[in-house]
Design a protein around this motif. Structure first.
Motif, PDB file in Angstrom:
ATOM      1  N   ARG A 155       0.774  -1.102   0.043  1.00 42.27           N
ATOM      2  CA  ARG A 155       0.322  -0.127   0.269  1.00 42.27           C
ATOM      3  C   ARG A 155       1.129   1.068  -0.115  1.00 42.27           C
ATOM      4  NH1 ARG A 155      -4.140   0.345   3.805  1.00 42.27           N
ATOM      5  NH2 ARG A 155      -5.067   1.697   2.418  1.00 42.27           N
ATOM      6  N   THR A 156       0.685   2.032  -0.258  1.00 42.36           N
ATOM      7  CA  THR A 156       1.192   3.738  -1.273  1.00 42.36           C
ATOM      8  C   THR A 156       0.496   4.617  -0.151  1.00 42.36           C
ATOM      9  OG1 THR A 156       0.290   3.708  -2.766  1.00 42.36           O
ATOM     10  CG2 THR A 156       2.505   3.113  -2.761  1.00 42.36           C
TER      11      THR A 156
ATOM     12  N   HIS B 172      -5.470   5.533  -6.760  1.00 42.06           N
ATOM     13  CA  HIS B 172      -4.934   6.279  -4.605  1.00 42.06           C
ATOM     14  C   HIS B 172      -3.750   6.378  -4.830  1.00 42.06           C
ATOM     15  CE1 HIS B 172      -3.851   5.634  -0.620  1.00 42.06           C
ATOM     16  NE2 HIS B 172      -3.444   4.599  -0.596  1.00 42.06           N
ATOM     17  N   GLY B 225      -7.530   4.841  -0.257  1.00 45.61           N
ATOM     18  CA  GLY B 225      -6.998   3.103  -0.106  1.00 45.61           C
ATOM     19  C   GLY B 225      -7.892   2.391   1.127  1.00 45.61           C
ATOM     20  N   SER B 226      -8.900   3.505   1.702  1.00 42.49           N
ATOM     21  CA  SER B 226      -9.343   2.767   2.849  1.00 42.49           C
ATOM     22  C   SER B 226     -10.612   2.207   2.416  1.00 42.49           C
ATOM     23  CB  SER B 226      -9.739   3.579   3.464  1.00 42.49           C
ATOM     24  OG  SER B 226     -11.536   3.252   3.700  1.00 42.49           O
ATOM     25  N   TRP B 228     -10.097   0.807  -0.790  1.00 43.94           N
ATOM     26  CA  TRP B 228      -9.262  -0.481  -0.968  1.00 43.94           C
ATOM     27  C   TRP B 228      -9.369  -2.062  -0.759  1.00 43.94           C
ATOM     28  CZ3 TRP B 228      -5.039  -1.747   0.307  1.00 43.94           C
ATOM     29  CH2 TRP B 228      -4.201  -3.010  -0.858  1.00 43.94           C
ATOM     30  N   ALA B 229      -9.374  -1.252   0.919  1.00 45.51           N
ATOM     31  CA  ALA B 229      -8.183  -2.235   1.722  1.00 45.51           C
ATOM     32  C   ALA B 229     -10.052  -3.108   2.194  1.00 45.51           C
ATOM     33  CB  ALA B 229      -8.112  -1.416   3.140  1.00 45.51           C
ATOM     34  N   GLU B 245      -1.801   3.317   7.120  1.00 41.55           N
ATOM     35  CA  GLU B 245      -2.796   3.481   6.547  1.00 41.55           C
ATOM     36  C   GLU B 245      -1.993   5.452   7.917  1.00 41.55           C
ATOM     37  OE1 GLU B 245      -6.252   1.040   6.857  1.00 41.55           O
ATOM     38  OE2 GLU B 245      -5.605   0.950   8.281  1.00 41.55           O
TER      39      GLU B 245
END
Lengths: 156, 638
Positions: A155-156, B172, B225-226, B228-229, B245
């Motif tokens: 993750r980035t 993202h 990002g959240s 996606w997770a 995160e």
């Protein structure tokens, strides 16, 4: 109140609030931090009984035992010196398999069995949880490849 | 040949950034007009060259040029073209290049839109930005060059990590970086103000839109990002307090404090040195975040040692940027005193407490994120910090923050009187409490002490933020975009609180063992596995389940979770099946073959979870609307 007194009250209030937050944070920290132990440390009695911690090592081949069709399972985590039996009920991550590194969260029972409530997801085939790599390296003398590019979750 | 063009372009970009930094900073300091005049062309050259380098890398990926090591490691000829492009930032080297490009793009925008600023000041801003991009170009070229050749060329690539083969995750990193890097602009404005020894309300008016836009990008990046997770990792939550995160969340918290502090500096000329400090801090945390994630330090201090050059470069760069800025701050900030005073219940006070609480929250997250690293580095044992720590220490400062926002949004500058607004505040509070009580009484199972508090605060804040703009609009009074944007962003924060409260309180989840035709109970819901069959995708094959979900015997959802097996990386992936509904998400992820025809299934029903991300997007939207306010167009736009 004069402006000066007001400012002093304000500063004192802020300081008090921030220190209160700091104390509470420290408390939360002390109570909720989880330590890592490998099977040798568990065997030596260094790990706490009935308090959550992280157990890491390799899944010993041939020890993954599951009643067909049930979520209950058990396996043995080893660092090639000592073994700890782990019991768990639930979905295991995609990359959980024999002869692979694993980290389990849970409590050690009085009978020496580790009751896991979470088996940690690995994100990548090449990734070995660093604590596990080190624990095994120390015991085994072998070199465990830790690929730095894959050591962090992607993750980035 | 083409990879070498990219390599040369990057070297030229580095030289241009050197010129930009030198002529900008030294030229402004010595009042050499001709030097200052060189800065904008240098920016243009740097922008063109960095764009060329990025374009070359994109072309290498699209053309499957496996003689480039980075392409061979992160792409594959079977990968769809869209993901080949996204693979450019799929790993360390390419994401650094993207970072650098976004920085240069921001710089280019600043150069283009700052023509009305005093020439010396603009030159200093661009000079500082040049220094930052100099560091990044050097880092890319010397330790993480994406253009290195592989000899002999690989017959095919090792493929992009399947986890990254996803639209939200393709978008993202660019969004997140746009936010991170955007804080570089605020940082550069702060450094330039300190160098000049002058900081007035006009300065804040120039800085504000840039900071708010950066903050909006960062909000969207974190939300993507959240999201996606949530659906890709198959674990079903929206936030895990994962160090990666946290690395993006800390600059967001400080950045939020910064945009509020800038408001005070713009309107009242107060909090000057505090605003400067926040600007430095926000960008420092952005840098720290990028590097922590990108160097792999976060997961292990030992992988840091695995590539000492990268690690040392990172540390040196961080020390120079943060240390340099803080030294400048210690030297210059005392010059920038604020004079005016304000009453205790004036807007300034509310924003002061807003800032303190946000910084305390960021500090708590910082402590929890760094503790494992520090403990490990000092040999104090390996520990991990999870939500048992983060949840309480984060809620402690943020719950009062919500109440503060609900009242503070009605306060006025300088004067303490809430006056007739008091009625609106009380009315919205009463409505919030009543609705919360009714909600909790109606949905008792799963409610905690925090459930009614969360609902009440969320509803209160939402109504409180909207009541005044709606009233003005109904009466046909004028509404500035600044006010509208502020109302939307704060109402979104209320929505965010409501949805998180619902998710945390009323999620139903259970791991099931199901064979085809079997049914399992999850709270008041039933999951039935209807079918399980093999399917094939472009670069994977998969087992696809069909799960029907019932509530009280009525069918409410149909899910298709998959277990994918990617050919090249031989990696097994969970693709969750999610039925998004207006008020809830019905979720199932396939686990593994349990034998006896059964599969493990992770089953979850989460109410309102999509509103968590929607709220984040609305906050960003509010920020963007506020930056289009007329006063910025008149004052700062070119």
């Amino acid at each position: 109140m004069t402006p000066r007194q007001r400012r002093i009250t304000l500063v004192v209030g802020i300081l008090a609030g921030v220190s209160l937050a700091g104390v509470l944070a420290l408390n939360a920290f002390r109570d909720n931090v989880m330590f890592f132990f490998d099977p040798s440390q568990v065997a030596a009695g260094e790990a706490p009984i009935e308090k959550r911690f992280r157990l890491g090592g390799m899944v010993r081949p041939g020890t993954v035992d599951r009643q067909a069709g049930s979520l209950d399972m058990s396996f043995v985590v080893t660092d090639f010196k000592q073994d700890v039996k782990v019991v768990y009920s639930g979905v295991v991550p995609d990359l959980f398999r024999e002869n692979q590194g694993v980290v389990a969260h849970g409590r050690l029972g009085k009978d020496g069995t580790f009751v896991a409530d979470e088996i940690l997801a690995k994100h990548d085939e090449n990734y070995m949880p660093p604590e596990v790599a080190r624990a095994i390296k120390e015991k085994h003398g072998g070199v465990m490849p830790v690929n730095p590019d894959h050591a962090s979750p992607p993750r980035t | 040949m083409i990879a070498e063009i990219g390599h040369y372009a990057l070297i030229l970009a580095l030289l241009a950034s050197l010129a930009q930094a030198f002529f900008g900073l030294i030229g402004a300091a010595r009042n050499h007009d001709s030097w200052v005049a060189t800065v904008r062309p240098a920016v243009t050259v740097q922008f063109l060259m960095t764009s060329l380098a990025l374009a070359v890398l994109v072309v290498a990926f699209v053309q499957n040029d496996f003689s480039v090591e980075y392409v061979a490691a992160n792409s594959n000829s079977a990968l769809p073209v869209g993901y080949r492009i996204a693979a450019v930032w799929g790993a360390h080297e390419g994401s650094l290049l993207l970072w650098a490009w976004i920085l240069v793009a921001w710089t280019f925008a600043v150069a283009a839109l700052s023509k009305r600023l005093p020439a010396g000041f603009a030159a200093r801003v661009l000079g500082v930005l040049g220094l930052v991009s100099l560091g990044f170009h050097a880092f890319t070229l010397f330790t993480s060059n994406p253009f290195l050749r592989l000899d002999p060329a690989a017959p095919d690539g090792r493929d992009l990590n399947p986890l990254l083969q996803d639209p939200a995750l393709a978008a993202h990193p660019p969004m997140l970086y746009a936010g991170y890097v955007g804080f570089a602009v605020a940082f550069a404005f702060a450094c330039a103000a300190m160098l000049e020894g002058r900081l007035d309300q006009t300065w804040a008016r120039w800085t504000r839109p840039w900071t708010t836009v950066a903050w909006a990008f960062l909000s969207i990046g974190i939300a993507l990002g959240s999201w996606w997770a949530y659906y890709e990792l198959g674990w079903g939550g929206y936030w895990f307090w994962d160090p990666v995160e946290n690395a993006s969340f800390m600059p967001w918290l400080v950045g939020t404090a910064l945009i509020h502090s800038l408001a005070v500096t713009e309107k009242r000329g107060l909090f000057k040195s505090w605003t400067l400090l926040l600007a430095i801090l926000a960008f420092s945390l952005s840098l720290l975040g990028t590097f922590l994630v990108r160097s792999g330090v976060l997961v292990s201090v030992h992988s840091f040692a695995a590539d000492p050059t990268r690690g040392m470069f990172i540390l040196a760069f961080l020390v120079i940027v943060i240390g340099g800025a803080l030294t400048l701050y210690a030297w210059r900030a005392p010059l920038l005193r604020s004079e005016a005073g304000f009453e205790f219940t004036a807007r300034e006070s509310f924003l002061l407490f807003n800032n303190i609480l946000l910084v305390v929250a960021a500090g708590a997250v910082f402590a929890g994120t760094m503790a494992p690293l520090i403990s490990d580095a000092l040999g104090l044992g390996t520990l991990s910090v999870g939500r048992q720590y983060f949840d309480p220490v984060f809620l402690l400062p943020t719950l009062p923050l919500l109440a503060l926002a609900a009242v503070g949004i009605h306060s006025s500058w300088k004067k303490g009187r809430l006056g007739e607004r008091r009625k609106a505040i009380l009315l919205t509070l009463v409505v919030g409490v009543l609705v919360a009580v009714v909600l909790v009484l109606g949905a008792w199972e799963g409610a905690m002490l925090l459930t009614p508090i969360g609902f009440a605060l969320g509803i209160w804040l939402m109504l409180s933020a909207l009541v005044d703009p709606i009233d003005r609009w109904r009466r046909g009074l004028s509404l500035s975009r600044g006010v509208v944007g502020m109302a939307i962003a704060h109402a979104a924060l209320g929505l965010f609180t409501i949805s998180i409260t619902a998710v945390e309180s009323y999620t139903r989840e259970r791991d099931l063992a199901l064979a085809v035709g079997e049914t399992g109970q999850v709270g008041e819901f039933e999951y039935r596995l209807r079918d399980l069959r093999a399917v094939e995708g472009p670069n994977y094959d998969a087992l696809r389940g069909e799960i029907v979900v019932y509530e009280n015997g009525r069918e409410i959802g149909l899910l298709h979770p998959e277990k994918r097996n990617y050919w090249v990386q031989r990696q097994v992936m969970t693709e969750a099946g999610i039925d998004m509904q207006l008020t809830r998400d019905i979720f199932a992820a396939l686990g593994e073959d349990l034998g006896a025809g059964r599969w493990s299934v992770r089953a979850q029903v989460r109410p309102l979870i999509n509103y968590v991300w929607l709220a984040a997007f609305l906050m960003a939207l509010g920020g963007v609307i506020a930056t289009t306010d007329r006063r910025y167009r008149q004052e700062s736009a070119g």
